[in-house]
Enzyme design. Sequence first.
Site, mmCIF file in Angstrom:
data_model
loop_
_atom_site.group_PDB
_atom_site.id
_atom_site.type_symbol
_atom_site.label_atom_id
_atom_site.label_comp_id
_atom_site.label_asym_id
_atom_site.label_seq_id
_atom_site.Cartn_x
_atom_site.Cartn_y
_atom_site.Cartn_z
ATOM 1 N N GLY A 123 3.470 -4.847 3.935
ATOM 2 C CA GLY A 123 3.433 -5.686 3.791
ATOM 3 C C GLY A 123 3.521 -6.741 4.943
ATOM 4 O O GLY A 123 2.877 -8.251 4.149
ATOM 5 N N GLY A 124 3.585 -6.777 5.927
ATOM 6 C CA GLY A 124 3.148 -7.847 7.194
ATOM 7 C C GLY A 124 1.598 -7.448 7.073
ATOM 8 O O GLY A 124 0.866 -8.847 7.443
ATOM 9 N N LYS A 158 1.144 -1.058 0.110
ATOM 10 C CA LYS A 158 -0.396 0.213 0.142
ATOM 11 C C LYS A 158 1.264 1.574 -0.014
ATOM 12 O O LYS A 158 1.996 1.121 0.254
ATOM 13 C CB LYS A 158 -0.888 -0.080 1.244
ATOM 14 N N PRO A 170 9.300 -5.893 0.967
ATOM 15 C CA PRO A 170 10.393 -5.352 1.567
ATOM 16 C C PRO A 170 9.861 -4.796 2.845
ATOM 17 O O PRO A 170 8.546 -4.133 2.877
ATOM 18 C CB PRO A 170 10.860 -4.172 1.092
ATOM 19 N N ALA A 181 9.361 -0.376 5.423
ATOM 20 C CA ALA A 181 9.127 1.012 4.250
ATOM 21 C C ALA A 181 7.917 1.647 3.780
ATOM 22 O O ALA A 181 8.376 2.453 2.458
ATOM 23 C CB ALA A 181 9.284 0.134 2.416
ATOM 24 N N GLY A 182 7.265 1.449 4.719
ATOM 25 C CA GLY A 182 6.022 1.910 4.936
ATOM 26 C C GLY A 182 5.154 1.857 4.206
ATOM 27 O O GLY A 182 3.901 2.307 3.333
ATOM 28 N N LEU A 183 5.094 0.119 3.384
ATOM 29 C CA LEU A 183 4.246 0.049 2.560
ATOM 30 C C LEU A 183 3.877 -1.423 2.955
ATOM 31 O O LEU A 183 2.671 -2.094 2.275
ATOM 32 C CB LEU A 183 4.687 -1.083 1.442
ATOM 33 N N ASP A 200 -3.298 -1.365 10.315
ATOM 34 C CA ASP A 200 -3.367 -1.617 8.675
ATOM 35 C C ASP A 200 -4.097 -2.741 8.163
ATOM 36 O O ASP A 200 -4.645 -2.666 6.753
ATOM 37 C CB ASP A 200 -2.037 -1.131 8.315
#
Length: 316
Positions: A125-126, A33, A118, A121-123, A160
Amino acid sequence: MSAPFPPPDPGARTLPPSFPAGPRGLVVAAPAKLNMFLEVLGKRADGYHDLETLMVGLNLYDTLDVRPRTDGQLLLTCDRPDLPTGPENLVVKAACRLRHRAQNPTLGADLHLVKRIPAQAGLAGGSSDAAAALVALNRVWNLDLPRSALAAVAAEIGSDVAFFLELPAAWCTGRGEVVTPEPTAGGFDMVLVLPAVGLSTPAVFRQLVVPASPRSGEAVRGAFRAGDAAGLGAALFNRLQEPAFALAPEVSRVYSRLAALDPVGCLMSGSGSAVFAVCRGPHDAARVAAGFRAAVPPGESPGHVLVARTLTPDPA
């Protein structure tokens, strides 16, 4: 931060798919995201912060292979040997919480996670992996729980996680777990840069000064709904960007180099360290990505650079 950062799925433009994985099994794609807007309203009594954020799915995916067991064991493996696969992993936490909700201790699963998003990274994923586990296990365990029930479980796992049950985009409030789907007229072409350094979310929040007058997200929401790339780029905002830059000057330098290439807008996602540029279209995104790679100073790591696109709803 040495994990591979492969290109996104070029065919993935709409919501992430799922695929059969043999008898009663399922493989689910878990997207990254981006935060197009993130404002912090204040600190809560529970230690979290109240937020307002526009979150959008991106066509960069982890994948989770889920196969049911009937002996109550939850066994997670991963292609990344450095990633913990025990109770601390959000995929395992999601499976445990969902099994508790189902009140059936015999429910188990073999889960295999392939990581492409990664960490630090602020994405998210977890969190996306955890949501993928909830969706897949709800199906392979034949629970037939409604989305509202899965969202309640998601809120127990992390701030999130619930967003990924409402893809492709949502306006998120509370600590991020109160999710309102956000419509859009189309996807946006992006250049995503991951610096060689990661950032700790708690460390970034410790540096934060909560604003006396929070910024409104109406402009960014309006541009996003209209599919207006220029308007979206002009309205991008992230309250966590300044404290993150103070902690990691390398991320600030990446932002400056990316912004100098004249995309319509540039921002750090979440608590960092990924930085993205909103572009005018796919050709502009290719130009910006090539320009960024060419502009990296000698002796400095270029990080990872890719051209990507935000997700859109499945066509009717």
